[in-house]
Design a protein around this motif. Structure first.
Motif, mmCIF file in Angstrom:
data_model
loop_
_atom_site.group_PDB
_atom_site.id
_atom_site.type_symbol
_atom_site.label_atom_id
_atom_site.label_comp_id
_atom_site.label_asym_id
_atom_site.label_seq_id
_atom_site.Cartn_x
_atom_site.Cartn_y
_atom_site.Cartn_z
ATOM 1 N N ILE A 54 0.793 -1.484 -0.105
ATOM 2 C CA ILE A 54 0.006 0.043 0.040
ATOM 3 C C ILE A 54 0.794 1.293 0.065
ATOM 4 O O ILE A 54 0.720 2.219 -0.511
ATOM 5 N N TYR A 55 1.966 1.438 0.841
ATOM 6 C CA TYR A 55 2.940 2.390 0.921
ATOM 7 C C TYR A 55 3.530 2.498 -0.286
ATOM 8 O O TYR A 55 3.623 3.662 -0.761
ATOM 9 N N VAL A 56 3.713 1.508 -1.155
ATOM 10 C CA VAL A 56 4.554 1.608 -2.401
ATOM 11 C C VAL A 56 3.423 2.449 -3.489
ATOM 12 O O VAL A 56 3.867 3.035 -4.300
ATOM 13 N N LEU A 57 2.150 1.812 -3.348
ATOM 14 C CA LEU A 57 1.318 2.343 -4.147
ATOM 15 C C LEU A 57 0.941 3.852 -4.195
ATOM 16 O O LEU A 57 1.029 4.506 -5.065
ATOM 17 N N ILE A 58 1.028 4.314 -3.020
ATOM 18 C CA ILE A 58 0.757 5.646 -2.460
ATOM 19 C C ILE A 58 1.961 6.401 -2.899
ATOM 20 O O ILE A 58 1.658 7.544 -3.921
ATOM 21 N N VAL A 59 3.309 6.033 -2.980
ATOM 22 C CA VAL A 59 4.368 6.815 -3.342
ATOM 23 C C VAL A 59 4.441 6.502 -5.010
ATOM 24 O O VAL A 59 4.683 7.811 -5.366
ATOM 25 N N ALA A 60 3.898 5.854 -5.616
ATOM 26 C CA ALA A 60 3.874 5.624 -7.015
ATOM 27 C C ALA A 60 2.885 6.808 -7.630
ATOM 28 O O ALA A 60 3.383 7.444 -8.542
ATOM 29 N N PHE A 61 1.807 6.811 -6.918
ATOM 30 C CA PHE A 61 0.801 7.622 -7.596
ATOM 31 C C PHE A 61 0.927 9.014 -7.212
ATOM 32 O O PHE A 61 0.656 9.884 -7.869
ATOM 33 N N SER A 62 1.902 9.172 -6.214
ATOM 34 C CA SER A 62 2.342 10.720 -5.684
ATOM 35 C C SER A 62 3.221 11.104 -6.912
ATOM 36 O O SER A 62 3.496 12.430 -7.107
ATOM 37 N N LEU A 63 3.829 10.332 -7.785
ATOM 38 C CA LEU A 63 4.791 10.452 -8.752
ATOM 39 C C LEU A 63 4.222 11.132 -10.062
ATOM 40 O O LEU A 63 4.544 11.613 -10.776
ATOM 41 N N VAL A 64 2.853 10.743 -10.130
ATOM 42 C CA VAL A 64 2.268 11.242 -11.356
ATOM 43 C C VAL A 64 1.574 12.600 -11.046
ATOM 44 O O VAL A 64 0.536 12.623 -10.292
ATOM 45 N N THR A 65 2.120 13.518 -11.847
ATOM 46 C CA THR A 65 1.449 14.656 -11.886
ATOM 47 C C THR A 65 0.780 15.050 -13.198
ATOM 48 O O THR A 65 1.153 14.859 -14.126
ATOM 49 N N VAL A 66 -0.302 15.765 -12.788
ATOM 50 C CA VAL A 66 -1.314 16.245 -13.864
ATOM 51 C C VAL A 66 -0.939 17.451 -14.360
ATOM 52 O O VAL A 66 -0.833 18.534 -13.231
ATOM 53 N N PRO A 67 -0.410 17.877 -15.512
ATOM 54 C CA PRO A 67 -0.005 19.213 -15.956
ATOM 55 C C PRO A 67 -1.105 20.085 -15.533
ATOM 56 O O PRO A 67 -2.173 19.968 -16.065
ATOM 57 N N THR A 68 -0.621 21.335 -15.446
ATOM 58 C CA THR A 68 -1.748 22.493 -14.958
ATOM 59 C C THR A 68 -1.626 23.344 -16.150
ATOM 60 O O THR A 68 -0.420 23.610 -16.642
ATOM 61 N N ALA A 69 -2.769 24.057 -16.602
ATOM 62 C CA ALA A 69 -2.681 25.119 -17.735
ATOM 63 C C ALA A 69 -1.822 26.203 -17.324
ATOM 64 O O ALA A 69 -2.150 26.749 -16.224
ATOM 65 N N GLN A 70 -0.797 26.770 -18.003
ATOM 66 C CA GLN A 70 -0.242 27.884 -17.888
ATOM 67 C C GLN A 70 -0.097 28.678 -19.117
ATOM 68 O O GLN A 70 -0.245 28.222 -20.147
ATOM 69 N N GLY A 71 0.001 30.101 -18.983
ATOM 70 C CA GLY A 71 0.231 31.114 -20.078
ATOM 71 C C GLY A 71 1.296 30.904 -20.573
ATOM 72 O O GLY A 71 2.259 30.698 -20.202
ATOM 73 N N TYR A 72 1.375 31.249 -22.070
ATOM 74 C CA TYR A 72 2.480 31.259 -22.739
ATOM 75 C C TYR A 72 3.135 32.777 -22.253
ATOM 76 O O TYR A 72 2.618 33.792 -22.379
ATOM 77 N N SER A 73 4.655 32.705 -22.168
ATOM 78 C CA SER A 73 5.266 33.727 -21.315
ATOM 79 C C SER A 73 5.560 35.095 -22.465
ATOM 80 O O SER A 73 5.607 35.958 -22.018
ATOM 81 N N LEU A 74 5.841 34.405 -23.754
ATOM 82 C CA LEU A 74 6.250 35.576 -24.752
ATOM 83 C C LEU A 74 4.660 36.116 -25.092
ATOM 84 O O LEU A 74 3.999 35.469 -25.812
ATOM 85 N N GLU A 75 4.741 37.425 -24.968
ATOM 86 C CA GLU A 75 3.377 38.154 -25.068
ATOM 87 C C GLU A 75 3.319 38.945 -26.537
ATOM 88 O O GLU A 75 4.660 39.461 -27.007
ATOM 89 N N GLY A 76 2.374 39.468 -26.820
ATOM 90 C CA GLY A 76 2.144 40.160 -28.183
ATOM 91 C C GLY A 76 1.932 39.578 -29.431
ATOM 92 O O GLY A 76 1.686 38.280 -29.504
ATOM 93 N N SER A 77 2.303 40.263 -30.476
ATOM 94 C CA SER A 77 1.920 40.001 -31.737
ATOM 95 C C SER A 77 3.041 40.197 -32.709
ATOM 96 O O SER A 77 3.836 41.114 -32.354
ATOM 97 N N PHE A 78 3.071 39.611 -34.013
ATOM 98 C CA PHE A 78 3.773 40.151 -34.957
ATOM 99 C C PHE A 78 3.135 39.961 -36.290
ATOM 100 O O PHE A 78 1.889 39.586 -36.441
ATOM 101 N N LEU A 79 3.532 40.788 -37.475
ATOM 102 C CA LEU A 79 2.938 40.965 -38.783
ATOM 103 C C LEU A 79 3.723 40.152 -39.804
ATOM 104 O O LEU A 79 4.858 40.594 -39.968
ATOM 105 N N ASN A 80 3.170 38.994 -40.254
ATOM 106 C CA ASN A 80 3.990 38.143 -41.132
ATOM 107 C C ASN A 80 3.953 39.047 -42.553
ATOM 108 O O ASN A 80 3.317 39.849 -42.691
#
Length: 207
Positions: free
Chosen positions: A4-30
């Motif tokens: 049970i302890y091994v199971l808890i440790v194993a699942f604690s290693l599985v991280t669900v990615p969280t949404a983050q904003g893109y750091s480079l802001e603004g726009s460009f004209l192609n």
């Protein structure tokens, strides 16, 4: 209890990615006169070549970038960005045509890039992580090998610095996608848990 302890440790290693904003802001004209946001490159390594149409040293940099472009795949995006407010689409398009370059050429029309980053020398290269955060900057003409060495830090299977070859890049990309997938990691950890459980569980005596 050990299992049970091994199971808890194993699942604690599985991280669900969280949404983050893109750091480079603004726009460009192609050069197709489209106003595009930098967040378009979210998930890719981004190399921005800050330049101007009148910059003679930038011509050498464009030749170097042709070699870089031939050595990378779709995980890397290159943008040659004119930061000169006097440049226009025809001038930048002429650069692309003259050097037969296949990547994006654009204008920092709203000065969004210059508002975020200092450019004291032309050319200047900026290398961004997949989340839009900067991790390398080179002032002046930079060799293809230096650029590729920096890009290679991000990938399991590095690009071939000999140019024009990229062995195993698709395989490397596949493994990166698998290891980044939460479900794949959970299945792998479950196999580890089962293996450990079988190893540490006391075997029943045979009659």
């Amino acid at each position: 209890m050990k299992a049970i302890y091994v199971l808890i440790v194993a699942f604690s290693l599985v991280t669900v990615p969280t949404a983050q904003g893109y750091s480079l802001e603004g726009s460009f004209l192609n050069i197709d006169n489209e106003d595009l946001n930098y967040s378009l490159f979210d998930g890719n390594v981004l190399l921005i070549d800050a330049t101007a149409s009148w910059c003679t040293a930038c011509d050498t940099q464009l030749q170097n970038l042709n070699k870089v472009y031939d050595s990378v795949d779709s995980r890397v995006t290159i943008v040659t960005l004119s930061i000169d407010k006097n440049d226009d689409i025809p001038k930048v398009a002429e650069l692309k045509t003259r050097f037969d370059s296949q990547w994006i050429f654009a204008l920092d029309s709203g000065l969004d890039f210059l508002d975020q980053f200092e450019v004291a020398v032309l050319p200047t290269l900026f290398l961004f992580n997949e989340d839009g955060s900067i991790f390398k900057k080179w002032e002046g003409v930079t060799t293809p090998t230096i650029i590729l060495d920096a890009i290679n830090e991000h990938f399991i299977v590095p690009f071939d610095a000999a140019f024009n070859t990229n062995p195993g890049a698709e395989v490397g990309s596949l493994f990166e996608d698998l290891f980044a997938n939460t479900f794949f990691r959970m299945v792998g950890l479950m196999f580890i848990v089962i293996f450990v459980y079988l190893k540490i569980s006391p075997s029943k005596p045979t009659k």
